[in-house]
Design an enzyme around this catalytic site. Structure first.
Site, PDB file in Angstrom:
ATOM      1  N   THR A 403     -46.222  23.111  -0.917  1.00  0.00           N
ATOM      2  CA  THR A 403     -47.143  23.638   0.059  1.00  0.00           C
ATOM      3  C   THR A 403     -47.411  25.020  -0.115  1.00  0.00           C
ATOM      4  O   THR A 403     -46.414  25.711  -0.789  1.00  0.00           O
ATOM      5  CB  THR A 403     -46.754  23.394   1.591  1.00  0.00           C
ATOM      6  OG1 THR A 403     -46.680  21.875   1.492  1.00  0.00           O
ATOM      7  CG2 THR A 403     -47.691  23.593   2.631  1.00  0.00           C
ATOM      8  N   ASN A 423     -48.809  18.179  -1.286  1.00  0.00           N
ATOM      9  CA  ASN A 423     -47.631  17.526  -1.086  1.00  0.00           C
ATOM     10  C   ASN A 423     -46.250  18.027  -1.892  1.00  0.00           C
ATOM     11  O   ASN A 423     -46.034  18.859  -1.818  1.00  0.00           O
ATOM     12  CB  ASN A 423     -47.802  16.165  -0.698  1.00  0.00           C
ATOM     13  CG  ASN A 423     -46.738  15.447  -0.036  1.00  0.00           C
ATOM     14  OD1 ASN A 423     -46.094  16.197   0.936  1.00  0.00           O
ATOM     15  ND2 ASN A 423     -46.319  14.272  -0.064  1.00  0.00           N
ATOM     16  N   SER A 474     -49.031  16.013   9.379  1.00  0.00           N
ATOM     17  CA  SER A 474     -48.552  16.879   8.885  1.00  0.00           C
ATOM     18  C   SER A 474     -47.550  17.933   9.460  1.00  0.00           C
ATOM     19  O   SER A 474     -47.410  17.766  10.838  1.00  0.00           O
ATOM     20  CB  SER A 474     -49.688  17.732   8.355  1.00  0.00           C
ATOM     21  OG  SER A 474     -49.477  19.046   7.601  1.00  0.00           O
ATOM     22  N   SER A 475     -46.956  18.814   8.929  1.00  0.00           N
ATOM     23  CA  SER A 475     -45.792  19.752   9.430  1.00  0.00           C
ATOM     24  C   SER A 475     -46.642  21.272   9.434  1.00  0.00           C
ATOM     25  O   SER A 475     -46.187  21.951   9.785  1.00  0.00           O
ATOM     26  CB  SER A 475     -44.650  19.759   8.842  1.00  0.00           C
ATOM     27  OG  SER A 475     -43.865  18.756   8.825  1.00  0.00           O
ATOM     28  N   GLY A 496     -42.408  21.603   4.133  1.00  0.00           N
ATOM     29  CA  GLY A 496     -42.181  20.336   4.951  1.00  0.00           C
ATOM     30  C   GLY A 496     -41.900  20.600   6.442  1.00  0.00           C
ATOM     31  O   GLY A 496     -42.339  21.808   7.198  1.00  0.00           O
TER      32      GLY A 496
HETATM   33  N1  GLY Z   1     -47.547  17.469   2.948  1.00  0.00           N
HETATM   34  C1  GLY Z   1     -46.845  18.349   3.756  1.00  0.00           C
HETATM   35  C2  GLY Z   1     -47.132  18.542   5.081  1.00  0.00           C
HETATM   36  O1  GLY Z   1     -48.492  18.192   5.417  1.00  0.00           O
HETATM   37  O2  GLY Z   1     -46.491  18.545   5.954  1.00  0.00           O
END
Ligand code: GLY
Length: 600
Positions: A403, A423, A474-475, A496
């Protein structure tokens, strides 16, 4: 900024530590958040300050920050610059983001208008709830949601940028694409993060594999400083320059979308022309809350912003953090607040179009006070005490390694916080042969099956199961905080679930401890996400502090390297008296980024 579609906008008024055994699940979680681009031995704890008076960009790659500043220098606003910086990141930092992925953009104008665009990927129309489960064994097959065609959701970045530029930007696509196109065309020196990501991924690739041409050209693994050219991606960026961002979704022979469908299908995927044609970014109404005397703005689910908001508001309802940033009392209060927020995230979060999420309750001061009242200064709580009372569902925190977050505040004080992702590192490892676009593996952010352990020793929940057209939880946490004197803090991160904890601790450092941006992002951090029931703690946190946390009941795991939470921050302080306005920007040393300041 333009505000011709502002119906969704509201006005601002306003070694001695007890080490625990690393089970395979926990080790997976740990290695998922330990940086491949972490701080190097001998690296200065705090990078040099970047302060100026005409706007700033903080990305996790220097060339992306410079791309943003180039656009600011040409008169572009924060949104123009954020798009340019993100496109540049997709070229120079392909492990983390790119046109084949998606994300979230939070905008606050200098006049106090606030807006958000969700350009998260959606599951393909042919996706099914059980698509990652082996029909004969009934077990989840983790590789299916991570590598290859089934792993990809419908990319959202290009559509998100089209919407952001037309509604909030001032420039044409060709202008904001120009810096990224130049980098892809002429080449750029491989950075530390790209080289180290390549070193991790290349040994896992089949022979031959289309990613090898990028990461090990002529069979030679990329090393820092090697020139990387991306001619196929340059041709894609050139097409978008000429025809606009939505050309990404066209599927006639020779079009970008056609190349992506071919790549996805030959890797066993489900994407169809209809998926690309129907993808729509969503305008979200930002959520607001308070931390001390600052107003906070975040994006609601499926973004992870509400988790950070919840943790900060719980802390706000606790006694002030009177000791230093790495004092055991500070860390204990922070961990306990985060555990409440993460318990709610895991139980309740998903796509609001598919699941009823009590966002107003979770973001309310009353809810924060209730959770705050349960926290004990001298000990942890029984696991069932964290999160919303009466909610008892399986838990599934997410993870990622791919990310990227950037912040821009322009010369007028407009702010843009943008997080975008493919991701896991290099997404699904599927590349369009002609377009050079790497497709995401965002499908792994869904819960493959309830009550089944994932690779990280965790079980999933109902709210986040796969469904056609659904966005995975999502984070990603773009966040903007506004102080009583008009100070604007723009923050966010990658890594993440460590995004949430990194952003929360950075805000505490900035607001409670008065650190400057560099110190705030560089200071050692912990990570707690409720489950696993352990706290990752960076090695710089002293052993006596660790002892005091252990005595309170925390199960500490000292990370062998800094966490991969690359938090980027820009702080704008308005002019006051004879003092001119200032912009201070910081990129997290954990990922080796560098901010850039707009020249006069
Ligand atoms: N793919 C990482 C998130 O959206 O948290």
């Amino acid at each position: 900024m333009k505000n011709n579609n502002m119906t969704h906008i509201f006005s601002l008024n306003s070694k001695s530590s007890r080490r625990i055994l690393l089970t395979p699940g926990l080790l997976g979680a740990l290695t998922a958040v330990v940086s491949v681009g972490g701080a190097m031995p001998g690296q200065a704890a705090y990078p040099p300050t970047a302060t100026g008076s005409h706007g700033a960009v903080a990305a996790d790659h220097e060339l992306a920050s410079q791309a943003g500043v180039e656009i600011l220098s040409q008169g572009g606003n924060a949104v123009d610059a954020a798009i340019a910086a993100a496109l540049a990141l997709g070229v120079v930092q392909p492990a983390g983001s790119g046109l084949g992925g998606g994300g979230f953009l939070l905008i606050r104008t200098s006049s106090g208008q606030i807006a958000a665009i969700d350009f998260r990927e959606v599951a393909p129309k042919l996706a099914t709830r059980d698509m990652f489960i082996d029909a004969s064994t009934g077990k989840v097959v983790p590789e299916r949601s991570r590598w290859g065609g089934l792993a990809s959701g419908v990319p959202g970045e290009a559509a998100g940028f089209a919407k952001a530029l037309s509604e909030f930007g001032t420039m044409k696509p060709a202008q904001v694409i120009a810096p990224a196109l130049r980098l892809a065309d002429r080449g750029f020196p491989a950075g530390r993060h790209l080289a180290r990501s390549a070193a991790v991924v290349v040994p896992k690739l089949a022979e031959p594999h289309p990613l090898r041409a990028l990461l090990a050209p002529q069979g030679k693994l990329l090393t820092v400083g090697m020139t990387v050219r991306r001619p196929e991606l340059a041709s894609t960026l050139r097409m978008l320059s000429q025809a606009g961002f939505l050309a990404f979704y066209k599927t006639q022979p020779g079009a970008i979308g056609d190349d992506l469908l071919q790549a996805n299908r030959s890797a066993g995927g489900l994407l169809q022309a209809e998926d690309l044609a129907s993808y729509k970014p969503v305008a979200r109404t930002p959520m607001t809350g308070r931390f001390r005397n600052h107003q906070l703005f975040v994006i609601p689910p499926p973004s992870g912003g509400i988790t950070a908001l919840e943790a900060l508001q719980i802390l706000n309802a606790r006694p002030a953090l009177a000791q230093g940033p790495t004092a055991s009392a500070t860390l204990h209060e922070t961990i306990e607040s985060l555990k409440h927020a993460f318990a709610d995230r895991a139980k309740l979060h998903g796509d609001p179009a598919f699941t009823n999420i009590p966002v107003e309750e979770l973001a309310s001061a009353a809810y924060a006070s209730g959770r705050a009242a349960t926290i004990q200064p001298d000990r942890v709580l029984p696991p069932q005490s964290y999160g919303r009372p009466g909610t008892d569902k399986p838990l599934s925190p997410p993870r990622d390694k791919g990310t990227s977050h950037l912040c821009v505040i322009d010369r007028n004080g407009n702010a843009a916080a943008l997080t975008t992702t493919v991701n896991l590192s290099f997404g699904a490892r599927v590349v369009g042969a002609k377009s050079g676009v790497l497709l995401n593996n965002q499908m792994d952010d869904f819960t493959a099956k309830p009550a089944t352990e994932n690779a990280f020793g965790l079980v999933g929940d109902e709210a986040n199961l796969v469904a056609p057209g659904k966005r995975p939880a999502s984070s990603m946490t773009p966040l903007i905080a506004v102080g009583p004197d008009g100070t604007v803090m723009c923050a966010g991160g990658s890594g993440g679930p460590t995004i949430v904890t990194g952003v929360v601790q950075t805000l505490i450092n900035l607001i409670d401890f008065g650190m400057d941006a560099e110190a705030a992002v560089s200071a050692p951090r912990i990570h707690a996400q409720f489950l696993p029931d352990s706290v990752l703690i960076e090695p710089e946190i002293p052993s006596d502090v660790r002892d005091k946390l252990t005595a309170r009941g925390h199960k500490l795991v000292v990370t062998p390297a800094p966490l991969e939470t690359a938090v980027q921050v820009v702080v704008y302080r308005p002019a006051s008296g004879t003092q001119p306005a200032t912009w201070t920007a910081a990129s997290d040393p954990r990922k080796g980024g560098k901010p850039a300041i707009a020249p006069r």
